[in-house]
Motif scaffolding. Structure first.
Motif, mmCIF file in Angstrom:
data_model
loop_
_atom_site.group_PDB
_atom_site.id
_atom_site.type_symbol
_atom_site.label_atom_id
_atom_site.label_comp_id
_atom_site.label_asym_id
_atom_site.label_seq_id
_atom_site.Cartn_x
_atom_site.Cartn_y
_atom_site.Cartn_z
ATOM 1 N N ARG A 27 0.839 -1.210 0.000
ATOM 2 C CA ARG A 27 0.000 0.000 0.000
ATOM 3 C C ARG A 27 0.871 1.256 0.000
ATOM 4 O O ARG A 27 0.620 2.195 -0.763
ATOM 5 C CB ARG A 27 -0.912 0.012 1.226
ATOM 6 C CG ARG A 27 -2.021 -1.006 1.214
ATOM 7 C CD ARG A 27 -2.863 -0.928 2.480
ATOM 8 N NE ARG A 27 -3.546 0.359 2.604
ATOM 9 C CZ ARG A 27 -4.283 0.697 3.655
ATOM 10 N NH1 ARG A 27 -4.434 -0.152 4.666
ATOM 11 N NH2 ARG A 27 -4.871 1.882 3.694
ATOM 12 N N ALA A 28 1.891 1.267 0.865
ATOM 13 C CA ALA A 28 2.760 2.440 0.949
ATOM 14 C C ALA A 28 3.520 2.663 -0.355
ATOM 15 O O ALA A 28 3.704 3.801 -0.794
ATOM 16 C CB ALA A 28 3.735 2.284 2.117
ATOM 17 N N ASP A 29 3.955 1.587 -0.992
ATOM 18 C CA ASP A 29 4.684 1.729 -2.252
ATOM 19 C C ASP A 29 3.784 2.297 -3.347
ATOM 20 O O ASP A 29 4.226 3.085 -4.195
ATOM 21 C CB ASP A 29 5.245 0.379 -2.690
ATOM 22 C CG ASP A 29 6.503 0.000 -1.916
ATOM 23 O OD1 ASP A 29 6.958 0.806 -1.085
ATOM 24 O OD2 ASP A 29 7.031 -1.100 -2.150
ATOM 25 N N LEU B 125 -1.907 4.226 7.733
ATOM 26 C CA LEU B 125 -2.167 4.282 6.297
ATOM 27 C C LEU B 125 -3.624 4.641 6.014
ATOM 28 O O LEU B 125 -3.922 5.389 5.068
ATOM 29 C CB LEU B 125 -1.807 2.944 5.647
ATOM 30 C CG LEU B 125 -0.315 2.602 5.582
ATOM 31 C CD1 LEU B 125 -0.123 1.160 5.130
ATOM 32 C CD2 LEU B 125 0.431 3.554 4.655
ATOM 33 N N ASP B 126 -4.541 4.114 6.830
ATOM 34 C CA ASP B 126 -5.951 4.474 6.669
ATOM 35 C C ASP B 126 -6.151 5.977 6.890
ATOM 36 O O ASP B 126 -6.883 6.635 6.139
ATOM 37 C CB ASP B 126 -6.816 3.693 7.653
ATOM 38 C CG ASP B 126 -6.920 2.210 7.312
ATOM 39 O OD1 ASP B 126 -6.574 1.840 6.167
ATOM 40 O OD2 ASP B 126 -7.324 1.434 8.188
ATOM 41 N N ALA B 127 -5.479 6.514 7.918
ATOM 42 C CA ALA B 127 -5.611 7.944 8.208
ATOM 43 C C ALA B 127 -5.047 8.787 7.073
ATOM 44 O O ALA B 127 -5.551 9.879 6.773
ATOM 45 C CB ALA B 127 -4.913 8.277 9.517
ATOM 46 N N LEU B 128 -3.999 8.308 6.438
ATOM 47 C CA LEU B 128 -3.412 9.004 5.294
ATOM 48 C C LEU B 128 -4.209 8.781 4.004
ATOM 49 O O LEU B 128 -3.843 9.304 2.946
ATOM 50 C CB LEU B 128 -1.966 8.533 5.085
ATOM 51 C CG LEU B 128 -0.943 9.034 6.100
ATOM 52 C CD1 LEU B 128 0.322 8.192 6.053
ATOM 53 C CD2 LEU B 128 -0.616 10.501 5.847
ATOM 54 N N GLU B 129 -5.268 7.956 4.111
ATOM 55 C CA GLU B 129 -6.126 7.634 2.969
ATOM 56 C C GLU B 129 -5.341 6.966 1.841
ATOM 57 O O GLU B 129 -5.573 7.209 0.655
ATOM 58 C CB GLU B 129 -6.853 8.881 2.460
ATOM 59 C CG GLU B 129 -7.763 9.488 3.511
ATOM 60 C CD GLU B 129 -8.527 10.702 3.002
ATOM 61 O OE1 GLU B 129 -8.190 11.195 1.902
ATOM 62 O OE2 GLU B 129 -9.452 11.143 3.691
ATOM 63 N N VAL B 130 -4.390 6.097 2.257
ATOM 64 C CA VAL B 130 -3.639 5.306 1.279
ATOM 65 C C VAL B 130 -4.520 4.139 0.847
ATOM 66 O O VAL B 130 -4.975 3.355 1.685
ATOM 67 C CB VAL B 130 -2.322 4.788 1.890
ATOM 68 C CG1 VAL B 130 -1.593 3.906 0.888
ATOM 69 C CG2 VAL B 130 -1.445 5.953 2.313
ATOM 70 N N PRO B 131 -4.780 4.013 -0.440
ATOM 71 C CA PRO B 131 -5.693 2.948 -0.882
ATOM 72 C C PRO B 131 -5.149 1.555 -0.608
ATOM 73 O O PRO B 131 -3.947 1.333 -0.663
ATOM 74 C CB PRO B 131 -5.858 3.200 -2.386
ATOM 75 C CG PRO B 131 -4.809 4.188 -2.763
ATOM 76 C CD PRO B 131 -4.291 4.832 -1.535
ATOM 77 N N ALA B 132 -6.061 0.645 -0.313
ATOM 78 C CA ALA B 132 -5.674 -0.747 -0.059
ATOM 79 C C ALA B 132 -5.429 -1.454 -1.385
ATOM 80 O O ALA B 132 -6.011 -1.105 -2.400
ATOM 81 C CB ALA B 132 -6.767 -1.453 0.719
#
Length: 617
Positions: free
Chosen positions: A487-489, A610-617
C-alpha cells in the motif's frame, strides 16, 4: 610457569587447575546480572522462553537434564535416524517441478538431474504439468534410477496410472521402478475441502505392495497444517493422526500391517529455526515408532520415511535474497534431523515461477552442505545434545497429546470436517501474527531491516497450487507486513514521496523520546516515513509543511494533560487527523481521531496510519 604434573594416559582432566563450576554458581552469577538477590528469583525461569506449543526453552542444559536413552540409529524408536548408516552417502536431493509447459518442465528436470538432483517431485494437474503430459516430461528420465514423486491432488489416481503405464511401456522391471504415487485424500481435504474418500488409496496401495516393491502409494502430507500456521506439535499430531487413519484403511483393504507401514511416506516442513526442525523430525520418528509398537510391527518397518521441504510460511516476497539463507538453514536442519529426502524451495518461490538462477541455487544448497560442509559425514550429529534431546522429547509429548485429542474426536478426517483442526490452527496463527506484530519474532528484510526503495523482482505467476476456499488457508509469516508495504509503495508511486506522519512525543523528555523512536521503528517496515517533533520545544513542529496526519507517542509516564496539550498543538498547526499510540492503561482522550490502545502492535499502527493518510488498499 610450573611444570605440568605427570599424568598417565586416560588421566588428563581438562581445566584441572580451575575450581569446578556448579549450576548453583551459574545461578548466582545470573541473579546478579538480573539485579536479583541470591535466591530471590529463579534465574532460569526469568531467562526461559516459551514456544507457541508452550514448551519452555531453558537458558542452560546440563547432564542433569538428560531425558534417557534415545537408542541407536536404525533401531526403534528411530530417534537417531531411520537407518544405521544415517546420511553417510548423502540424502535424497528432491527437486520440485510444475511448469505447465511440458518442454520447459522437461528441460528443468534434465538440468537438475545433471546438477545433482536424485529424485523428482512433480506437481500435476490444473495450472501445472498436465496429467497426459507425464510421459513426455519423463521421456529422458531413467525411472529405475530417479525416484518420481507425484503430487496431483484430485487427479492423483489418474496420474499414478499414467506413471505406472509409462514405466511398463518403457520396459522398466516392476522390481526396479522407484516412485511415490502421492495419494493423500486427507491432505486434499485439508487443502481444499474436497472429500474424495479412501477407496482409491487403499486399492492402489494394495497393488503396489503386491507388484511394485519400490513404489509407495500414499503420502502423509503435513504441509497443509504447517502452511496454515500450525505449530510444530500440531503439524506432528496431524501427521500421526493421518498416518493412523491410512493404516486402518490399508488394513481393511487386506494389507498386513508391516506392508501397510511400507506404503507411507511422510512430508514435513523445515524452517530456519534449526533446532526446532531437528527436534521435530526426530520426534516424528519417535512417535511413529510408538504407533508401530502398538500395531505389533517390529524392526525396520517401524522407521518413518521422511521428506522435508523448506517452509512456505517463512518465504518472503520482499528482500527475497534472505530466502537463500533461510533455505540453507532449513536444509541443514533437515539433514541433521535425519530426513530421507529434502527439497529446498527456490528463493523467489513466493514471487511466482522460479528462474534458472533460483533453481540452481536451491539445488546447489544441498551440495555445499553435504559435500563442502560435510554435514552428511556424521550420523545424527545432534544426538546427545541435552537441549536437542529435551526438545525432541517435549515435542513428542505435545504432538502425542494433540494426536490423542484428534483420535477422540473420531480421527483427522472427522476433525477437519468439524472445524476442530481449523480452529486450533487459527489460534496458533493468530498467536504468531501477534508475536510478529509486537516484534517478539522477526522476519529479516520485512519486519526488521527492511529495504527502502526496494524494487520487487518480477516472476511469471503460478508457482504452487493455492489452497481452495473450502480448505485450510495458506499463509506466509511476512504477508501481513508485506501487504501494508505494498500500500505504501503504491502511494509513493503516485505522489513521488513515501507516506509521512509527524510524531509528537508526550511524557517526560527521555521516556517520550524513546517512545517516539520505538514508533518510528514500528512504522518503518510498512514504508511509512516519520518526522519527530523536538520534545524539548513543545511549541515547535518539524519542517515548513506539517504532514496531514500526526501520531502522539504516549510514553508510560505521560499524563492526560500532556496528551491533551499535544493534541491541541497539532490541531492549531493544521494537522487534519491525530492518532494516539498509547499504552493499554491510557484513558480516553478528547479530540483525537483514533486511539491505538496497544501502541506497540506494529500491524495495527501501520494499518491505521495508512488508513488515516487515505492510502488505498
Amino acid at each position: 610457569m610450573p611444570d605440568a604434573p605427570d599424568l598417565a594416559v586416560g588421566e588428563l582432566v581438562l581445566a584441572a587447575d580451575f575450581p569446578a563450576a556448579t549450576r548453583q554458581d551459574w545461578q548466582r552469577l545470573v541473579a546478579r546480572v538480573l539485579h536479583s538477590p541470591d535466591g530471590a528469583a529463579d534465574p532460569e525461569r526469568a531467562l526461559a522462553t516459551l514456544t507457541l506449543d508452550g514448551i519452555e526453552i531453558a537458558p542452560l542444559y546440563t547432564a542433569d537434564d538428560e531425558t534417557g536413552d534415545a537408542g541407536y540409529p536404525g533401531r526403534a524408536p528411530f530417534v537417531r535416524g531411520r537407518t544405521a548408516g544415517g546420511h553417510r552417502m548423502g540424502w535424497d536431493i528432491r527437486g520440485r517441478y510444475g511448469h505447465p509447459d511440458p518442454s520447459v518442465a522437461r528441460e528443468q528436470i534434465m538440468a537438475d538431474l545433471d546438477g545433482g538432483v536424485s529424485s523428482l517431485w512433480l506437481e500435476v494437474g490444473d495450472g501445472s504439468i498436465p496429467v497426459e503430459a507425464l510421459p513426455d516430461v519423463l521421456a529422458e528420465v531413467y525411472l529405475d534410477l530417479a525416484t518420481v514423486v507425484l503430487d496431483a491432488g484430485e487427479s492423483a489416481g489418474a496420474a499414478a496410472q499414467v506413471l505406472l503405464d509409462t514405466s511398463r511401456r518403457r520396459g522398466v522391471p516392476e522390481s526396479r521402478l522407484q516412485a511415490v504415487l502421492g495419494l493423500d485424500p486427507i491432505g486434499l481435504l485439508a487443502r481444499t475441502g474436497a472429500d474424495t474418500g479412501m477407496d482409491e488409496a487403499g486399492a492402489l496401495a494394495t497393488r503396489c505392495a503386491a507388484d511394485w516393491p519400490g513404489v509407495r502409494a500414499i503420502v502423509v502430507d503435513a504441509l497443509p497444517f504447517h502452511d496454515a500456521g500450525g505449530t510444530d506439535a500440531e503439524e506432528l499430531g496431524c501427521a500421526l493422526a493421518a498416518g493412523v487413519e491410512y493404516l486402518r484403511v490399508l488394513a481393511e483393504a487386506g494389507l498386513p500391517m508391516a506392508a501397510a507401514f511400507g506404503q507411507l511416506e511422510f512430508r514435513y516442513a523445515a524452517t530456519a529455526d534449526q533446532f526446532a526442525t531437528i527436534a521435530k523430525l526426530r520426534a516424528a520418528r519417535r512417535t511413529w515408532s510408538r504407533v508401530a509398537g502398538q500395531c505389533g510391527v517390529p524392526g525396520e518397518a517401524g522407521g518413518q520415511r521422511q521428506h522435508a521441504v523448506s517452509s512456505w510460511p517463512m518465504m518472503t516476497r520482499r528482500d527475497p535474497w534472505n530466502n537463500i539463507l533461510r533455505g540453507t538453514l532449513a536444509c541443514f536442519a533437515a539433514g541433521v534431523g535425519g530426513a530421507d529426502a529434502i527439497t529446498v524451495r527456490p528463493f523467489d518461490a513466493a514471487l511466482g515461477r522460479p528462474d534458472a538462477l533460483a533453481l540452481r541455487v536451491a539445488r546447489n544448497t544441498h551440495a555445499v552442505l553435504a559435500e563442502e560442509s560435510h554435514v552428511a559425514r556424521v550420523i545424527d550429529p545432534a544426538g546427545g545434545s541435552w537441549y536437542v534431546e529435551n526438545l525432541t522429547e517435549a515435542l513428542a509429548q505435545c504432538a502425542w497429546a494433540w494426536f490423542q485429542e484428534i483420535e477422540r474426536s473420531g480421527g483427522l478426517s472427522a476433525a477437519l470436517r468439524s472445524g476442530m483442526v481449523a480452529d486450533r490452527i487459527a489460534a496458533s496463527r493468530d498467536a504468531r501474527r501477534a508475536s510478529l506484530a509486537h516484534r517478539r519474532e522477526a522476519v529479516t528484510g520485512v519486519t526488521e531491516f527492511s529495504m527502502t526503495g526496494e524494487k520487487l523482482l518480477e516472476r511469471p505467476p503460478g508457482d504452487g497450487r493455492p489452497h481452495a476456499p473450502g480448505g485450510l488457508p495458506r499463509i506466509r509469516w511476512a504477508q501481513w507486513h508485506e501487504e501494508l508495504r505494498d500500500r505504501a509503495d503504491g502511494y509513493t508511486e503516485i505522489f513521488g514521496a513515501p507516506p509521512t506522519v509527524v510524531l509528537v512525543p508526550a511524557g517526560t523528555p527521555k521516556a517520550a523520546a524513546a517512545r517516539a523512536a520505538a514508533v518510528t521503528a514500528l512504522l518503518a517496515p510498512a514504508g511509512i516515513a516519520a518526522v519527530t517533533a523536538d520534545p524539548g520545544r513543545p511549541d515547535a513542529l518539524p519542517g515548513e509543511r506539517v504532514p496531514p496526519v500526526a501520531v502522539v507517542c504516549c510514553a508510560a509516564d505521560a499524563s492526560s494533560d500532556d496528551v491533551t496539550a499535544a493534541v491541541a498543538r497539532l490541531r492549531a498547526a493544521g494537522v487534519s487527523r491525530v492518532l494516539l499510540a498509547a499504552p493499554p492503561d491510557t484513558g480516553p482522550v478528547a479530540a483525537v481521531d483514533d486511539v491505538i490502545a496497544d501502541g506497540m502492535d506494529s500491524l495495527a499502527l501501520q494499518r491505521r496510519t495508512l488508513d488515516a493518510l487515505e492510502v488505498p488498499a
